[in-house]
Write a protein that holds these residues in place. Structure first.
Motif, PDB file in Angstrom:
ATOM      1  N   MET A  68      36.504-102.339  45.639  1.00 43.68           N
ATOM      2  CA  MET A  68      37.878-103.170  45.846  1.00 43.68           C
ATOM      3  C   MET A  68      37.637-104.672  46.190  1.00 43.68           C
ATOM      4  SD  MET A  68      40.232-101.148  45.197  1.00 43.68           S
ATOM      5  CE  MET A  68      41.707-101.917  45.899  1.00 43.68           C
ATOM      6  N   GLN A  69      36.589-104.722  46.856  1.00 42.43           N
ATOM      7  CA  GLN A  69      36.355-106.416  47.208  1.00 42.43           C
ATOM      8  C   GLN A  69      35.954-107.081  45.902  1.00 42.43           C
ATOM      9  OE1 GLN A  69      33.214-106.724  50.134  1.00 42.43           O
ATOM     10  NE2 GLN A  69      33.959-108.991  50.593  1.00 42.43           N
ATOM     11  N   GLY A  70      35.164-106.390  45.183  1.00 42.92           N
ATOM     12  CA  GLY A  70      34.717-106.885  43.745  1.00 42.92           C
ATOM     13  C   GLY A  70      35.977-107.097  43.029  1.00 42.92           C
ATOM     14  N   ARG A  83      48.192-110.270  37.359  1.00 43.28           N
ATOM     15  CA  ARG A  83      47.325-109.827  38.513  1.00 43.28           C
ATOM     16  C   ARG A  83      48.030-108.639  39.218  1.00 43.28           C
ATOM     17  NH1 ARG A  83      46.274-115.863  40.520  1.00 43.28           N
ATOM     18  NH2 ARG A  83      44.820-116.750  38.782  1.00 43.28           N
ATOM     19  N   GLU A  84      49.343-108.688  39.621  1.00 40.73           N
ATOM     20  CA  GLU A  84      50.031-107.746  40.326  1.00 40.73           C
ATOM     21  C   GLU A  84      49.982-106.433  39.577  1.00 40.73           C
ATOM     22  OE1 GLU A  84      54.137-106.869  42.732  1.00 40.73           O
ATOM     23  OE2 GLU A  84      53.899-108.787  41.549  1.00 40.73           O
ATOM     24  N   ALA A  85      50.259-106.169  38.506  1.00 40.24           N
ATOM     25  CA  ALA A  85      50.237-104.917  37.778  1.00 40.24           C
ATOM     26  C   ALA A  85      48.660-104.174  37.730  1.00 40.24           C
ATOM     27  CB  ALA A  85      50.880-105.081  36.446  1.00 40.24           C
ATOM     28  N   ALA A  92      45.995 -97.727  42.651  1.00 43.21           N
ATOM     29  CA  ALA A  92      46.326 -96.260  42.355  1.00 43.21           C
ATOM     30  C   ALA A  92      45.140 -95.430  42.075  1.00 43.21           C
ATOM     31  CB  ALA A  92      47.408 -96.186  41.407  1.00 43.21           C
ATOM     32  N   GLU A  93      44.231 -95.917  40.841  1.00 42.75           N
ATOM     33  CA  GLU A  93      43.160 -94.984  40.584  1.00 42.75           C
ATOM     34  C   GLU A  93      41.946 -95.048  41.614  1.00 42.75           C
ATOM     35  OE1 GLU A  93      40.127 -95.332  36.645  1.00 42.75           O
ATOM     36  OE2 GLU A  93      41.449 -96.864  36.909  1.00 42.75           O
ATOM     37  N   VAL A  94      42.001 -96.114  42.430  1.00 44.14           N
ATOM     38  CA  VAL A  94      40.939 -95.744  43.578  1.00 44.14           C
ATOM     39  C   VAL A  94      41.402 -94.792  44.485  1.00 44.14           C
ATOM     40  CG1 VAL A  94      40.037 -97.003  45.530  1.00 44.14           C
ATOM     41  CG2 VAL A  94      39.990 -98.218  43.417  1.00 44.14           C
ATOM     42  N   ALA A  98      39.551 -91.221  45.594  1.00 41.41           N
ATOM     43  CA  ALA A  98      39.373 -90.705  47.134  1.00 41.41           C
ATOM     44  C   ALA A  98      40.089 -89.581  47.371  1.00 41.41           C
ATOM     45  CB  ALA A  98      40.037 -91.894  47.835  1.00 41.41           C
ATOM     46  N   GLU A  99      41.186 -89.221  46.983  1.00 44.35           N
ATOM     47  CA  GLU A  99      42.142 -88.296  47.101  1.00 44.35           C
ATOM     48  C   GLU A  99      41.392 -86.607  46.390  1.00 44.35           C
ATOM     49  OE1 GLU A  99      46.119 -88.952  46.020  1.00 44.35           O
ATOM     50  OE2 GLU A  99      46.478 -89.726  47.853  1.00 44.35           O
ATOM     51  N   GLU A 100      40.799 -86.927  45.264  1.00 42.49           N
ATOM     52  CA  GLU A 100      39.944 -85.917  44.634  1.00 42.49           C
ATOM     53  C   GLU A 100      38.672 -85.630  45.086  1.00 42.49           C
ATOM     54  OE1 GLU A 100      40.252 -87.199  40.557  1.00 42.49           O
ATOM     55  OE2 GLU A 100      42.263 -86.764  40.130  1.00 42.49           O
TER      56      GLU A 100
END
Length: 200
Positions: A68-70, A83-85, A92-94, A98-100
């Motif tokens: 995420m930092q990169g 940028r925002e989208a 959402a993908e990250v 994490a959830e999976e």
């Protein structure tokens, strides 16, 4: 881990991974395993399960935090209207990743604990030492000390920043100017670490 409790839990699990720092670990080799000893180890692993779960979360969150930092730095290279989208899509993908994968890592860590941490406890601790360790971990004194973790960290952080905040701020600004100069860009004022207002 973002909270001291999580850090403490990981530290507790890590301490068990290295046989803990207790002087008992330096004693003579532990006796061969018995049913009573195996039961004590199972209880210790149960007591340490929150730490084991937090360790599995740290294994997952470390690389995701770096990713995420990169990504945040790379987003600045995109046209402003994208940028925002793009940021929302990446987040959402990250989150989905994490959830999976979080439950799988947690379950595997719990399953592997007996053959790793449990084996080390069995090899390095006698039955009597395991009883002492379990009594300490379950003691009101240990629980009280653990609950103070966040308060102790906050007090030390506030004192540290009050004591070093101005010096750190000055040095941070100098570093920022040096980096900007090397990149050939004008230094922009940035929010540096600052000392919190002293409590009265």
């Amino acid at each position: 881990m973002k909270t001291l409790k999580a850090i403490q839990a990981v530290a507790a699990a890590a301490a068990l991974l290295v046989g803990t720092g207790l002087s008992h670990a330096q004693s003579a080799p532990a006796a061969a395993s018995s049913p009573a000893k195996k039961e004590l180890i199972a209880k210790l692993l149960q007591v340490q399960q929150p730490g084991i779960e937090n360790l599995s979360r740290a294994v997952l969150q470390g690389p995701l935090g770096n990713l995420m930092q990169g990504a945040g730095a790379a987003l600045q290279q995109l046209p402003p209207e994208k940028r925002e989208a793009t940021a929302k899509s990446i987040e959402a993908e990250v989150k989905k990743f994490a959830e999976e994968n979080g439950p799988m890592l947690r379950d595997r860590a719990i399953k592997l604990a007996p053959s790793t941490i449990g084996t080390m406890l069995d090899e390095r601790f006698t039955e009597d030492e395991l009883k002492q360790l379990l009594a300490w971990l379950e003691s009101p004194v240990n629980k009280k000390f653990s609950q103070m973790g966040g308060e102790m960290q906050k007090a030390l952080t506030e004192k540290l920043m009050a004591d070093t905040g101005n010096t750190l701020d000055t040095r941070y600004k100098a570093l920022q100017q040096s980096v900007a100069k090397q990149l050939g860009i004008p230094a922009r004022p940035a929010s540096a670490p600052t000392a919190p207002a002293p409590k009265k």
